[in-house]
Design an enzyme around this catalytic site. Structure first.
Site, mmCIF file in Angstrom:
data_model
loop_
_atom_site.group_PDB
_atom_site.id
_atom_site.type_symbol
_atom_site.label_atom_id
_atom_site.label_comp_id
_atom_site.label_asym_id
_atom_site.label_seq_id
_atom_site.Cartn_x
_atom_site.Cartn_y
_atom_site.Cartn_z
ATOM 1 N N HIS A 1 -6.681 4.564 13.080
ATOM 2 C CA HIS A 1 -6.480 5.945 13.902
ATOM 3 C C HIS A 1 -5.978 5.553 15.235
ATOM 4 C CE1 HIS A 1 -7.388 9.062 10.737
ATOM 5 N NE2 HIS A 1 -7.759 7.812 10.190
ATOM 6 N N THR A 2 -5.485 4.247 15.495
ATOM 7 C CA THR A 2 -4.821 4.308 16.910
ATOM 8 C C THR A 2 -3.414 4.222 17.013
ATOM 9 O OG1 THR A 2 -5.056 2.064 16.070
ATOM 10 C CG2 THR A 2 -6.777 2.586 17.682
ATOM 11 N N GLY B 1 -3.872 3.856 -0.207
ATOM 12 C CA GLY B 1 -4.002 3.589 1.182
ATOM 13 C C GLY B 1 -3.257 2.241 1.339
ATOM 14 N N LEU B 2 -2.568 1.667 0.561
ATOM 15 C CA LEU B 2 -1.758 0.388 0.692
ATOM 16 C C LEU B 2 -0.513 0.623 1.009
ATOM 17 C CD1 LEU B 2 -3.366 -1.856 -2.029
ATOM 18 C CD2 LEU B 2 -4.158 -1.251 0.252
ATOM 19 N N SER B 3 -0.081 2.139 1.081
ATOM 20 C CA SER B 3 1.163 2.483 1.595
ATOM 21 C C SER B 3 2.447 2.403 0.758
ATOM 22 C CB SER B 3 1.471 1.770 3.011
ATOM 23 O OG SER B 3 1.847 2.941 3.945
ATOM 24 N N SER C 1 4.041 4.923 0.091
ATOM 25 C CA SER C 1 4.978 5.723 0.490
ATOM 26 C C SER C 1 5.798 5.029 1.582
ATOM 27 C CB SER C 1 4.212 6.911 0.970
ATOM 28 O OG SER C 1 3.400 6.673 2.157
ATOM 29 N N ASP D 1 2.817 2.040 9.069
ATOM 30 C CA ASP D 1 3.041 1.516 7.870
ATOM 31 C C ASP D 1 4.460 1.046 7.389
ATOM 32 O OD1 ASP D 1 0.488 2.537 7.462
ATOM 33 O OD2 ASP D 1 0.953 4.227 6.143
HETATM 34 P P1 ADP Z 1 -0.098 5.692 -0.253
HETATM 35 O O1 ADP Z 1 0.998 5.403 0.708
HETATM 36 O O2 ADP Z 1 -1.444 5.263 0.406
HETATM 37 O O3 ADP Z 1 0.255 4.889 -1.425
HETATM 38 P P2 ADP Z 1 0.942 8.372 -0.325
HETATM 39 O O4 ADP Z 1 0.083 9.593 -1.046
HETATM 40 O O5 ADP Z 1 1.316 8.256 1.233
HETATM 41 O O6 ADP Z 1 -0.262 7.284 -0.818
HETATM 42 O O7 ADP Z 1 2.020 7.908 -1.037
HETATM 43 C C1 ADP Z 1 2.172 8.058 -2.445
HETATM 44 C C2 ADP Z 1 3.202 8.858 -3.159
HETATM 45 O O8 ADP Z 1 4.451 8.017 -2.560
HETATM 46 C C3 ADP Z 1 3.120 8.784 -4.354
HETATM 47 O O9 ADP Z 1 2.272 9.908 -5.174
HETATM 48 C C4 ADP Z 1 4.650 9.205 -4.940
HETATM 49 O O10 ADP Z 1 5.031 10.310 -4.737
HETATM 50 C C5 ADP Z 1 5.342 8.269 -3.718
HETATM 51 N N1 ADP Z 1 5.669 6.826 -4.356
HETATM 52 C C6 ADP Z 1 5.168 5.693 -3.971
HETATM 53 N N2 ADP Z 1 5.669 4.639 -4.540
HETATM 54 C C7 ADP Z 1 6.356 5.074 -5.658
HETATM 55 C C8 ADP Z 1 7.114 4.623 -6.761
HETATM 56 N N3 ADP Z 1 7.347 3.490 -7.008
HETATM 57 N N4 ADP Z 1 7.768 5.506 -7.593
HETATM 58 C C9 ADP Z 1 7.969 6.822 -7.239
HETATM 59 N N5 ADP Z 1 7.183 7.350 -6.338
HETATM 60 C C10 ADP Z 1 6.408 6.767 -5.638
HETATM 61 MG MG MG Z 2 1.269 6.838 2.382
#
Ligand code: ADP
Ligand code: MG
Length: 383
Positions: free
Chosen positions: A34-35, A122-124, A126, A170
């Site tokens: 959170h920085t 939480g391992l990103s 997204s 991230d």
């Molecule tokens: P984190 O980034 O911590 O894993 P987030 O909630 O930010 O969690 O992101 C997760 C979302 O990103 C999933 O619910 C999906 O919508 C999308 N996502 C991530 N990886 C994939 C993938 N390989 N295929 C499809 N969607 C994905």
């Molecule tokens: Mg994410």
């Protein structure tokens, strides 16, 4: 394991075209929580869990995306403005929207995506998906950006299209990570410094398997609380647009004007910046004992002052602290659950992971996922 050859075969069978393949890793943040949105310091590591994208052109003006993790295909009109729909396709289509906004004409394409970054832990996953899609689409249209700029564009996907108010960390580490190194990032100007992780130290990531959303206790609330404290300091001495610019002395002087919660959130953020820079210096001189001590202090600050932890994550850290081989343990990521990161002596890592899993399951009835990872390279094109 994410296997580019398997993805190529899948893409060929589905779309009958030989794709270009890109990869972008997930990440774990060693210290600096959170920085990032306070323009401070973070020290993440790109890990050997990653998302792959296979891309090939189409002639029918459509964008067709296959997500192997969901077993689902989505089709869009390449000429239409993408609209967010609270669906996994928001991430790749957000990349299309942001690149189009930068003046690129995006043609039709087929995209297959597949990753082994655990989703929503939480391992990103997204950021990995955004960065890998951006690399793939850029390779399709023959364009490129310097990596820090690419990271900013992908952050905008998450902020402006998906609607998640995340910082730059991230996307930056997914785009810029380096094998066997952690990366100290100054979130103000995106300057960074690599710090080596010793070969005899393992990165053990333990998923609590819980994600709490407590009333009034979420990520945006914490962000607002810490920003309120910053505004009070700024009203007194100016030149403090972000907590990055504040000091513990400021807090001592004007903390009595703050809501108690705001004071504590700011105390965490300001002290975390100091710890993060100190941890990178300790890594550079190979002082792993000091890195571990700073991680332990960071966890207490995150849990007690920022109130960003939860019972399960505190337990996972407490259990780790009892085990042989531990160098440092803390909750990593946005908070309220997710994963802890543990630096562990390599030769004890297997036993550590097994025992941690057993003890956590015995106390909670939840079987955790525990991964022994290593620091990996950032996003790149494979073929
Ligand atoms: P984190 O980034 O911590 O894993 P987030 O909630 O930010 O969690 O992101 C997760 C979302 O990103 C999933 O619910 C999906 O919508 C999308 N996502 C991530 N990886 C994939 C993938 N390989 N295929 C499809 N969607 C994905
Ligand atoms: Mg994410």
């Amino acid at each position: 394991m994410h296997d580019p050859n398997a993805l190529r075969s899948m893409h060929l069978a589905r779309f009958h075209a030989d794709p270009a393949i890109c990869v972008a890793p997930g990440r774990v943040n060693l210290i600096g929580e959170h920085t990032d949105y306070a323009e401070g310091f973070v020290m993440p590591v790109a890990i050997n869990f990653a998302t792959l994208a296979a891309i090939s052109p189409r002639t029918d003006g459509k964008i067709v995306i296959w997500a192997e993790n969901y077993g689902e295909e989505k089709t869009f009109d390449a000429a239409a403005k993408p609209i967010a729909s609270k669906h996994w396709s928001d991430y790749p289509m957000g990349v299309v929207a942001i690149l189009a906004g930068e003046g690129h004409t995006i043609p039709g394409f087929s995209l297959s995506i597949w990753g082994d970054v655990p989703l929503g832990s939480g391992l990103s996953s997204s950021a990995a998906l955004e960065v890998v899609t951006a690399l793939a689409v850029l390779s399709l249209i023959g364009a490129d950006y310097p990596r820090p700029v690419l990271a900013r564009l992908c952050q905008r996907v998450e902020n402006e299209f998906v609607g998640a108010n995340c910082g730059i960390m991230d996307q930056f580490i997914s785009a810029n990570g380096k094998a066997n190194h952690a990366l100290l990032l100054d979130c103000r100007d995106l300057s960074f410094r690599l710090a080596p992780l010793p070969a005899d130290v393992a990165l053990v990531i333990a998923n609590t398997m819980v994600k709490h959303s407590i009333a009034g206790g979420d990520y945006p609330t914490r962000r607002r609380e810490s920003e309120a404290a910053c505004a009070i300091i700024n009203s007194h001495r100016g030149g403090v647009p972000f907590l990055r610019d504040a000091t513990l002395e400021d807090l001592a002087k004007w903390g009595n004007e703050m809501e108690p919660k705001s004071f504590l959130r700011a105390k965490h953020v300001i002290s975390e910046d100091l710890r993060t820079v100190a941890a990178s210096e300790a890594l550079l001189r190979g002082d792993m004992k000091e890195v571990g001590r700073l991680m332990a202090e960071a966890h207490i600050s995150y849990s007690k002052d920022f109130e960003g932890s939860c019972a399960e994550a505190d337990l996972m850290v407490d259990l780790a602290n009892e085990l042989p081989g531990l160098i440092g343990a803390r909750l990593t990521g946005g908070g309220f659950g997710g994963c802890t990161v543990n630096l562990v002596e390599q030769d004890k890592a297997d036993a550590f992971a097994e025992e941690l899993g057993k003890r956590y399951a015995a106390k909670t009835g939840i079987k955790p996922e525990i991964h022994i990872c290593h620091a990996s390279d950032g996003a790149h094109r494979i073929s």
